[in-house]
Write a protein that holds these residues in place. Structure first.
Motif, PDB file in Angstrom:
ATOM      1  N   ARG A  33       0.828  -1.203   0.000  1.00  0.00           N
ATOM      2  CA  ARG A  33       0.000   0.000   0.000  1.00  0.00           C
ATOM      3  C   ARG A  33       0.865   1.257   0.000  1.00  0.00           C
ATOM      4  NH1 ARG A  33      -5.385  -0.593   1.185  1.00  0.00           N
ATOM      5  NH2 ARG A  33      -6.061  -2.703   1.756  1.00  0.00           N
ATOM      6  N   ALA A  34       1.899   1.250   0.822  1.00  0.00           N
ATOM      7  CA  ALA A  34       2.781   2.410   0.913  1.00  0.00           C
ATOM      8  C   ALA A  34       3.523   2.629  -0.402  1.00  0.00           C
ATOM      9  CB  ALA A  34       3.766   2.218   2.059  1.00  0.00           C
ATOM     10  N   MET A  35       3.911   1.542  -1.065  1.00  0.00           N
ATOM     11  CA  MET A  35       4.611   1.651  -2.343  1.00  0.00           C
ATOM     12  C   MET A  35       3.753   2.326  -3.394  1.00  0.00           C
ATOM     13  SD  MET A  35       4.764   0.196  -5.626  1.00  0.00           S
ATOM     14  CE  MET A  35       4.083  -1.459  -5.491  1.00  0.00           C
ATOM     15  N   VAL A  36       2.500   1.892  -3.503  1.00  0.00           N
ATOM     16  CA  VAL A  36       1.595   2.474  -4.500  1.00  0.00           C
ATOM     17  C   VAL A  36       1.399   3.970  -4.249  1.00  0.00           C
ATOM     18  CG1 VAL A  36      -0.773   2.488  -5.366  1.00  0.00           C
ATOM     19  CG2 VAL A  36       0.402   0.305  -4.978  1.00  0.00           C
ATOM     20  N   LYS A  37       1.134   4.327  -3.011  1.00  0.00           N
ATOM     21  CA  LYS A  37       0.909   5.739  -2.689  1.00  0.00           C
ATOM     22  C   LYS A  37       2.169   6.570  -2.916  1.00  0.00           C
ATOM     23  CE  LYS A  37      -2.968   5.068   0.456  1.00  0.00           C
ATOM     24  NZ  LYS A  37      -3.578   5.375   1.766  1.00  0.00           N
ATOM     25  N   ALA A  38       3.322   6.020  -2.554  1.00  0.00           N
ATOM     26  CA  ALA A  38       4.576   6.746  -2.745  1.00  0.00           C
ATOM     27  C   ALA A  38       4.876   6.943  -4.228  1.00  0.00           C
ATOM     28  CB  ALA A  38       5.721   6.003  -2.070  1.00  0.00           C
ATOM     29  N   TYR A  39       4.577   5.933  -5.045  1.00  0.00           N
ATOM     30  CA  TYR A  39       4.808   6.024  -6.484  1.00  0.00           C
ATOM     31  C   TYR A  39       3.994   7.157  -7.090  1.00  0.00           C
ATOM     32  CZ  TYR A  39       5.202   4.608 -11.392  1.00  0.00           C
ATOM     33  OH  TYR A  39       5.444   4.584 -12.746  1.00  0.00           O
ATOM     34  N   LEU A  40       2.721   7.203  -6.749  1.00  0.00           N
ATOM     35  CA  LEU A  40       1.854   8.235  -7.316  1.00  0.00           C
ATOM     36  C   LEU A  40       2.204   9.628  -6.784  1.00  0.00           C
ATOM     37  CD1 LEU A  40      -1.478   6.249  -7.333  1.00  0.00           C
ATOM     38  CD2 LEU A  40      -0.157   6.956  -9.308  1.00  0.00           C
ATOM     39  N   ALA A  88       5.308  10.716  -8.720  1.00  0.00           N
ATOM     40  CA  ALA A  88       4.982  11.144 -10.082  1.00  0.00           C
ATOM     41  C   ALA A  88       4.320  12.516 -10.115  1.00  0.00           C
ATOM     42  CB  ALA A  88       4.072  10.106 -10.743  1.00  0.00           C
ATOM     43  N   THR A  89       3.380  12.740  -9.220  1.00  0.00           N
ATOM     44  CA  THR A  89       2.630  14.001  -9.254  1.00  0.00           C
ATOM     45  C   THR A  89       3.406  15.172  -8.668  1.00  0.00           C
ATOM     46  OG1 THR A  89       1.536  13.368  -7.169  1.00  0.00           O
ATOM     47  CG2 THR A  89       0.382  12.867  -9.231  1.00  0.00           C
ATOM     48  N   GLU A  90       4.356  14.882  -7.792  1.00  0.00           N
ATOM     49  CA  GLU A  90       5.160  15.953  -7.211  1.00  0.00           C
ATOM     50  C   GLU A  90       6.358  16.320  -8.080  1.00  0.00           C
ATOM     51  OE1 GLU A  90       6.183  14.588  -3.322  1.00  0.00           O
ATOM     52  OE2 GLU A  90       4.133  14.785  -2.545  1.00  0.00           O
ATOM     53  N   GLY A 105      -0.667   4.610 -15.536  1.00  0.00           N
ATOM     54  CA  GLY A 105      -1.815   5.228 -16.177  1.00  0.00           C
ATOM     55  C   GLY A 105      -2.491   6.248 -15.284  1.00  0.00           C
ATOM     56  N   LEU A 106      -2.655   5.915 -14.026  1.00  0.00           N
ATOM     57  CA  LEU A 106      -3.265   6.851 -13.086  1.00  0.00           C
ATOM     58  C   LEU A 106      -2.355   8.065 -12.890  1.00  0.00           C
ATOM     59  CD1 LEU A 106      -5.503   7.663 -11.214  1.00  0.00           C
ATOM     60  CD2 LEU A 106      -4.538   6.156  -9.450  1.00  0.00           C
ATOM     61  N   ALA A 107      -1.060   7.822 -12.830  1.00  0.00           N
ATOM     62  CA  ALA A 107      -0.107   8.935 -12.693  1.00  0.00           C
ATOM     63  C   ALA A 107      -0.229   9.890 -13.876  1.00  0.00           C
ATOM     64  CB  ALA A 107       1.321   8.397 -12.595  1.00  0.00           C
ATOM     65  N   ARG A 108      -0.355   9.341 -15.077  1.00  0.00           N
ATOM     66  CA  ARG A 108      -0.479  10.195 -16.265  1.00  0.00           C
ATOM     67  C   ARG A 108      -1.772  11.002 -16.227  1.00  0.00           C
ATOM     68  NH1 ARG A 108       3.541  12.030 -18.446  1.00  0.00           N
ATOM     69  NH2 ARG A 108       1.805  13.216 -19.274  1.00  0.00           N
ATOM     70  N   LEU A 109      -2.867  10.383 -15.822  1.00  0.00           N
ATOM     71  CA  LEU A 109      -4.133  11.112 -15.729  1.00  0.00           C
ATOM     72  C   LEU A 109      -4.030  12.251 -14.717  1.00  0.00           C
ATOM     73  CD1 LEU A 109      -6.809   8.261 -15.784  1.00  0.00           C
ATOM     74  CD2 LEU A 109      -6.182   9.798 -17.645  1.00  0.00           C
ATOM     75  N   LEU A 110      -3.373  11.990 -13.605  1.00  0.00           N
ATOM     76  CA  LEU A 110      -3.216  13.012 -12.573  1.00  0.00           C
ATOM     77  C   LEU A 110      -2.316  14.144 -13.057  1.00  0.00           C
ATOM     78  CD1 LEU A 110      -2.853  10.635  -9.517  1.00  0.00           C
ATOM     79  CD2 LEU A 110      -4.674  12.314  -9.826  1.00  0.00           C
ATOM     80  N   ILE A 111      -1.223  13.797 -13.709  1.00  0.00           N
ATOM     81  CA  ILE A 111      -0.289  14.808 -14.207  1.00  0.00           C
ATOM     82  C   ILE A 111      -0.941  15.668 -15.284  1.00  0.00           C
ATOM     83  CG2 ILE A 111       1.827  15.130 -15.538  1.00  0.00           C
ATOM     84  CD1 ILE A 111       2.965  12.680 -14.035  1.00  0.00           C
ATOM     85  N   ASP A 119      -8.189  14.162 -10.482  1.00  0.00           N
ATOM     86  CA  ASP A 119      -7.748  15.358  -9.775  1.00  0.00           C
ATOM     87  C   ASP A 119      -6.869  14.923  -8.614  1.00  0.00           C
ATOM     88  OD1 ASP A 119      -7.575  17.606  -8.017  1.00  0.00           O
ATOM     89  OD2 ASP A 119      -9.335  18.475  -8.991  1.00  0.00           O
ATOM     90  N   VAL A 120      -5.717  15.572  -8.490  1.00  0.00           N
ATOM     91  CA  VAL A 120      -4.773  15.192  -7.440  1.00  0.00           C
ATOM     92  C   VAL A 120      -5.371  15.357  -6.047  1.00  0.00           C
ATOM     93  CG1 VAL A 120      -3.698  17.453  -7.165  1.00  0.00           C
ATOM     94  CG2 VAL A 120      -2.345  15.382  -6.762  1.00  0.00           C
ATOM     95  N   ALA A 121      -6.418  16.156  -5.929  1.00  0.00           N
ATOM     96  CA  ALA A 121      -7.085  16.331  -4.634  1.00  0.00           C
ATOM     97  C   ALA A 121      -7.712  15.032  -4.156  1.00  0.00           C
ATOM     98  CB  ALA A 121      -8.149  17.419  -4.726  1.00  0.00           C
ATOM     99  N   HIS A 122      -7.972  14.110  -5.086  1.00  0.00           N
ATOM    100  CA  HIS A 122      -8.577  12.820  -4.741  1.00  0.00           C
ATOM    101  C   HIS A 122      -7.542  11.696  -4.768  1.00  0.00           C
ATOM    102  CE1 HIS A 122     -12.185  14.971  -6.702  1.00  0.00           C
ATOM    103  NE2 HIS A 122     -12.226  15.150  -5.390  1.00  0.00           N
ATOM    104  N   LEU A 123      -6.276  12.051  -4.635  1.00  0.00           N
ATOM    105  CA  LEU A 123      -5.196  11.077  -4.762  1.00  0.00           C
ATOM    106  C   LEU A 123      -5.346   9.909  -3.787  1.00  0.00           C
ATOM    107  CD1 LEU A 123      -2.509  10.196  -5.984  1.00  0.00           C
ATOM    108  CD2 LEU A 123      -1.346  11.654  -4.320  1.00  0.00           C
ATOM    109  N   ASP A 124      -5.629  10.196  -2.533  1.00  0.00           N
ATOM    110  CA  ASP A 124      -5.727   9.118  -1.537  1.00  0.00           C
ATOM    111  C   ASP A 124      -6.834   8.137  -1.880  1.00  0.00           C
ATOM    112  OD1 ASP A 124      -3.619  10.085  -0.076  1.00  0.00           O
ATOM    113  OD2 ASP A 124      -4.845  11.156   1.379  1.00  0.00           O
ATOM    114  N   ASP A 125      -7.992   8.653  -2.284  1.00  0.00           N
ATOM    115  CA  ASP A 125      -9.109   7.775  -2.625  1.00  0.00           C
ATOM    116  C   ASP A 125      -8.776   6.910  -3.840  1.00  0.00           C
ATOM    117  OD1 ASP A 125     -10.622   8.747  -0.568  1.00  0.00           O
ATOM    118  OD2 ASP A 125     -11.769  10.164  -1.795  1.00  0.00           O
ATOM    119  N   MET A 126      -8.122   7.503  -4.823  1.00  0.00           N
ATOM    120  CA  MET A 126      -7.765   6.745  -6.022  1.00  0.00           C
ATOM    121  C   MET A 126      -6.694   5.700  -5.709  1.00  0.00           C
ATOM    122  SD  MET A 126      -7.940   9.550  -9.115  1.00  0.00           S
ATOM    123  CE  MET A 126      -7.156  10.884  -8.206  1.00  0.00           C
ATOM    124  N   CYS A 127      -5.759   6.041  -4.835  1.00  0.00           N
ATOM    125  CA  CYS A 127      -4.749   5.071  -4.410  1.00  0.00           C
ATOM    126  C   CYS A 127      -5.407   3.877  -3.741  1.00  0.00           C
ATOM    127  CB  CYS A 127      -3.765   5.728  -3.444  1.00  0.00           C
ATOM    128  SG  CYS A 127      -2.507   6.759  -4.215  1.00  0.00           S
TER     129      CYS A 127
END
Length: 212
Positions: free
Chosen positions: A102-109, A112-114, A180-186, A192-200
């Motif tokens: 779980r931490a890996m997925v969230k850290a990856y996104l 990418a977005t930061e 793919g999710l990273a690209r959509l967010l970027i 929307d990056v505001a919903h990052l946690d929910d999407m993760c």
């Protein structure tokens, strides 16, 4: 490192008096990364980089034969930073294997977005579509994915991910989903990056076994 006097450096007959060989290369990559974030690929050149760092305009060519080599070095640095982030997660003994996933997925996104400009360079067509990746870049980019494959096997063995799926295919699909999710967010398309946690959480729950 403190600010350097440009004129002093340009007059120096030997750059090694100002920098050790590795120090200058690292300084150039760091400054080039900052320029990439500020102005994009179009705003980056070896000449401008030399001016930014405060060295002679021929100095960067001792480390990068052209702009492509410089871009590959920035991408290589990006892969190494991601690997450092990942290792930090994996080495936390307080986390279960499921929590590490779980931490890996969230850290990856988040990574990418930061750092979207660097992420785009790491995985985008500027380098890979033109098949212009340097051996140094390939030496970290390819093992980065192989490491992901090994992690998938580990998490399958631990009962975190489905053991019925082929490990390589599951690694490809799970990374592609994160990418793919990273690209959509970027790009700001459908996400929307505001919903990052929910999407993760949604992404994680799509792959992780319910009993993990």
């Amino acid at each position: 490192m403190p600010a350097m006097n440009t004129k002093t450096i340009e007059r120096s007959p030997d750059l090694k008096k100002q920098y050790h060989h590795g120090d200058l290369r690292n300084k150039l990559v760091q400054a080039a990364t900052e320029m990439l974030v500020e102005s994009g690929i179009e705003g980056l050149s070896l000449r401008k980089l030399a001016d930014r760092v405060g060295v002679s305009r021929t100095a960067p060519y001792h480390h990068f034969k052209d702009k492509n080599a410089l871009l590959c070095a920035i991408a290589q640095s990006g892969f190494l930073r991601w690997q450092s982030v990942l290792e930090g997660i994996l080495q936390k003994p307080v986390l279960s294997e499921a929590e590490k996933y779980r931490a890996m997925v969230k850290a990856y996104l988040q990574y990418a977005t930061e750092s979207p400009e660097i992420y785009e360079l790491m995985f985008g067509r500027t380098i890979w579509k033109s098949e212009s990746a340097t051996p140094d870049l390939k030496s970290v980019a390819y093992p980065c994915f192989q490491n992901h494959v090994e992690l998938v096997r580990r998490w399958q063995a631990e009962g975190v991910l489905a053991a019925t799926e082929d490990s390589l295919r599951l690694a490809q699909v799970s990374w592609a989903t994160m990418h793919g999710l990273a690209r959509l967010l970027i790009d700001g398309v459908y996400a929307d990056v505001a919903h990052l946690d929910d999407m993760c959480d949604c992404l994680i729950n799509s792959f992780i076994k319910s009993n993990s």
